[in-house]
Design a protein around this motif. Structure first.
Motif, PDB file in Angstrom:
ATOM      1  N   LEU A   1      22.940 -96.426  95.218  1.00  0.00           N
ATOM      2  CA  LEU A   1      22.733 -95.111  94.596  1.00  0.00           C
ATOM      3  C   LEU A   1      21.609 -95.174  93.575  1.00  0.00           C
ATOM      4  N   VAL A   2      21.626 -96.204  92.739  1.00  0.00           N
ATOM      5  CA  VAL A   2      20.593 -96.353  91.721  1.00  0.00           C
ATOM      6  C   VAL A   2      19.242 -96.664  92.361  1.00  0.00           C
ATOM      7  N   PHE A   3      19.231 -97.581  93.312  1.00  0.00           N
ATOM      8  CA  PHE A   3      17.959 -97.976  93.908  1.00  0.00           C
ATOM      9  C   PHE A   3      17.276 -96.811  94.613  1.00  0.00           C
ATOM     10  N   PHE A   4      18.017 -96.065  95.428  1.00  0.00           N
ATOM     11  CA  PHE A   4      17.410 -94.972  96.181  1.00  0.00           C
ATOM     12  C   PHE A   4      17.256 -93.703  95.344  1.00  0.00           C
TER      13      PHE A   4
ATOM     14  N   GLY B   1      26.618-103.316  89.583  1.00  0.00           N
ATOM     15  CA  GLY B   1      25.828-102.811  90.702  1.00  0.00           C
ATOM     16  C   GLY B   1      24.638-101.996  90.227  1.00  0.00           C
ATOM     17  N   ALA B   2      24.843-101.151  89.219  1.00  0.00           N
ATOM     18  CA  ALA B   2      23.755-100.340  88.670  1.00  0.00           C
ATOM     19  C   ALA B   2      22.679-101.220  88.043  1.00  0.00           C
ATOM     20  N   ALA B   3      23.101-102.288  87.363  1.00  0.00           N
ATOM     21  CA  ALA B   3      22.140-103.195  86.742  1.00  0.00           C
ATOM     22  C   ALA B   3      21.295-103.904  87.795  1.00  0.00           C
ATOM     23  N   VAL B   4      21.925-104.328  88.883  1.00  0.00           N
ATOM     24  CA  VAL B   4      21.181-105.008  89.946  1.00  0.00           C
ATOM     25  C   VAL B   4      20.229-104.031  90.636  1.00  0.00           C
ATOM     26  N   GLY B   5      20.688-102.800  90.875  1.00  0.00           N
ATOM     27  CA  GLY B   5      19.811-101.795  91.475  1.00  0.00           C
ATOM     28  C   GLY B   5      18.601-101.518  90.609  1.00  0.00           C
ATOM     29  N   ALA B   6      18.811-101.409  89.302  1.00  0.00           N
ATOM     30  CA  ALA B   6      17.702-101.178  88.370  1.00  0.00           C
ATOM     31  C   ALA B   6      16.786-102.396  88.296  1.00  0.00           C
ATOM     32  N   LEU B   7      17.367-103.594  88.390  1.00  0.00           N
ATOM     33  CA  LEU B   7      16.567-104.817  88.383  1.00  0.00           C
ATOM     34  C   LEU B   7      15.604-104.826  89.568  1.00  0.00           C
ATOM     35  N   LEU B   8      16.076-104.426  90.729  1.00  0.00           N
ATOM     36  CA  LEU B   8      15.210-104.376  91.908  1.00  0.00           C
ATOM     37  C   LEU B   8      14.061-103.391  91.702  1.00  0.00           C
TER      38      LEU B   8
ATOM     39  N   TRP C   1      12.826-102.513  88.768  1.00  0.00           N
ATOM     40  CA  TRP C   1      11.985-103.120  87.736  1.00  0.00           C
ATOM     41  C   TRP C   1      11.036-104.143  88.349  1.00  0.00           C
ATOM     42  N   ILE C   2      11.536-104.933  89.311  1.00  0.00           N
ATOM     43  CA  ILE C   2      10.702-105.917  89.997  1.00  0.00           C
ATOM     44  C   ILE C   2       9.601-105.227  90.796  1.00  0.00           C
ATOM     45  N   LEU C   3       9.964-104.119  91.475  1.00  0.00           N
ATOM     46  CA  LEU C   3       8.953-103.378  92.233  1.00  0.00           C
ATOM     47  C   LEU C   3       7.834-102.869  91.326  1.00  0.00           C
ATOM     48  N   VAL C   4       8.212-102.404  90.134  1.00  0.00           N
ATOM     49  CA  VAL C   4       7.222-101.868  89.200  1.00  0.00           C
ATOM     50  C   VAL C   4       6.396-102.979  88.568  1.00  0.00           C
ATOM     51  N   LYS C   5       7.042-104.051  88.145  1.00  0.00           N
ATOM     52  CA  LYS C   5       6.354-105.122  87.418  1.00  0.00           C
ATOM     53  C   LYS C   5       5.598-106.079  88.330  1.00  0.00           C
ATOM     54  N   ALA C   6       6.133-106.310  89.528  1.00  0.00           N
ATOM     55  CA  ALA C   6       5.505-107.317  90.395  1.00  0.00           C
ATOM     56  C   ALA C   6       5.152-106.792  91.780  1.00  0.00           C
ATOM     57  N   GLY C   7       5.613-105.603  92.112  1.00  0.00           N
ATOM     58  CA  GLY C   7       5.404-105.093  93.459  1.00  0.00           C
ATOM     59  C   GLY C   7       4.284-104.094  93.601  1.00  0.00           C
ATOM     60  N   GLY C   8       3.574-103.841  92.536  1.00  0.00           N
ATOM     61  CA  GLY C   8       2.445-102.921  92.599  1.00  0.00           C
ATOM     62  C   GLY C   8       2.819-101.457  92.645  1.00  0.00           C
ATOM     63  N   VAL C   9       4.077-101.129  92.336  1.00  0.00           N
ATOM     64  CA  VAL C   9       4.538 -99.739  92.348  1.00  0.00           C
ATOM     65  C   VAL C   9       4.271 -99.096  90.987  1.00  0.00           C
ATOM     66  N   THR C  10       3.666 -97.924  90.997  1.00  0.00           N
ATOM     67  CA  THR C  10       3.427 -97.193  89.747  1.00  0.00           C
ATOM     68  C   THR C  10       4.644 -96.352  89.412  1.00  0.00           C
ATOM     69  N   ASP C  11       5.177 -96.555  88.231  1.00  0.00           N
ATOM     70  CA  ASP C  11       6.349 -95.805  87.789  1.00  0.00           C
ATOM     71  C   ASP C  11       5.910 -94.416  87.335  1.00  0.00           C
ATOM     72  N   GLN C  12       6.206 -93.418  88.149  1.00  0.00           N
ATOM     73  CA  GLN C  12       5.770 -92.058  87.852  1.00  0.00           C
ATOM     74  C   GLN C  12       6.498 -91.450  86.657  1.00  0.00           C
ATOM     75  N   THR C  13       7.677 -91.983  86.320  1.00  0.00           N
ATOM     76  CA  THR C  13       8.408 -91.468  85.165  1.00  0.00           C
ATOM     77  C   THR C  13       7.949 -92.137  83.872  1.00  0.00           C
ATOM     78  N   GLY C  14       7.407 -93.339  83.993  1.00  0.00           N
ATOM     79  CA  GLY C  14       6.977 -94.095  82.822  1.00  0.00           C
ATOM     80  C   GLY C  14       8.109 -94.760  82.077  1.00  0.00           C
ATOM     81  N   VAL C  15       9.365 -94.499  82.502  1.00  0.00           N
ATOM     82  CA  VAL C  15      10.530 -95.061  81.794  1.00  0.00           C
ATOM     83  C   VAL C  15      11.555 -95.602  82.783  1.00  0.00           C
TER      84      VAL C  15
ATOM     85  N   PHE D   1      23.009 -96.537  82.660  1.00  0.00           N
ATOM     86  CA  PHE D   1      23.025 -97.885  82.089  1.00  0.00           C
ATOM     87  C   PHE D   1      21.997 -98.804  82.727  1.00  0.00           C
ATOM     88  N   GLY D   2      21.916 -98.800  84.055  1.00  0.00           N
ATOM     89  CA  GLY D   2      21.029 -99.723  84.744  1.00  0.00           C
ATOM     90  C   GLY D   2      19.572 -99.611  84.313  1.00  0.00           C
ATOM     91  N   PRO D   3      18.940 -98.442  84.471  1.00  0.00           N
ATOM     92  CA  PRO D   3      17.545 -98.302  84.058  1.00  0.00           C
ATOM     93  C   PRO D   3      17.326 -98.529  82.559  1.00  0.00           C
TER      94      PRO D   3
END
Length: 230
Positions: free
Chosen positions: A17-20, A89-96, A98-112, A184-186
């Protein structure tokens, strides 16, 4: 084994739920972003209800679990285990994400990292009221449709639509929580104001859940038995 399956279902369900859901907010680029995010949350929850509903009830939300506890659909020990699984589960979803944004080249459109928060669009009092009302609606829908056997086949549709409506109303205001684990996760990885404001998105949805559970007793009547006891 059955109990373990329920807890794993809640962990995986909240993670997805968090990831998608939050991931759609992180990735969306166009002006119709609110609709995209609302539909993403609604559709992923709809799918999760049909996938994990028969296993755990697919709460994937501490507020729903609190409502179910007050409605006597789940035991206290079961609720505590669900809460742990949901927050992890929410923390792990947010971690994934975070990895996409920090290391996967994804631009975070929300900035947060898609975290919830109040700012110039809504103040603290407005956020508390908004989250109580939205969570009240969402949890009430969940409790009512899952307690009626004749509505089992369409429960996922009703629950998914309810979550989508909540997001259509509030994405542009506070990002829409109605789910303490989702907030909580994000916030855990974003830190800053997202973490300092997190208490609002835990307390307000839980208050809404309590009100929904009390209201469900009148809506369903005294003869409705718990659909699931865990």
């Amino acid at each position: 084994m059955e109990a373990t399956q329920r807890y794993v279902a809640e962990f995986l369900g909240t993670l997805l739920l968090v990831f998608f859901g939050v991931g759609s907010a992180v990735a969306v680029r166009d002006e119709g972003g609110i609709v995209v995010v609302a539909l993403a949350f609604g559709f992923i929850l709809l799918a999760l209800v049909y996938m994990f509903g028969p296993i755990s009830g697919c709460h994937v939300n501490p507020a729903v679990t609190l409502g179910a506890l007050l409605a006597r659909q789940i035991s206290l020990s079961g609720a505590i285990a669900y809460w742990i699984a949901q927050f992890v589960g929410a923390a792990v979803g947010a971690l994934l994400l975070w990895i996409l944004v920090k290391a996967g080249g994804v631009t975070d459109q929300t900035g947060v990292l898609g975290s919830n928060g109040y700012d110039e669009n809504i103040n603290l009092g407005g956020t508390i009221l908004l989250e109580i009302v939205l969570t009240f609606l969402f949890v009430l829908v969940v409790l009512v449709v899952t307690s009626r056997v004749e509505q089992t086949a369409v429960a996922g549709v009703a629950i998914g639509m309810a979550l989508a409506v909540c997001h259509l109303v509030a994405v542009g205001l506070d990002g829409t929580s109605v789910n303490p684990a989702r907030s909580f996760g994000p916030a855990l990885f974003e830190g800053g104001s997202a973490l300092s404001q997190l208490w609002v998105f835990i307390v307000a949805p839980l208050v809404g859940a309590v009100l929904a559970a009390l209201t469900a007793r009148f809506v369903l009547g005294p003869n409705r038995s718990a659909a699931r006891r865990t």
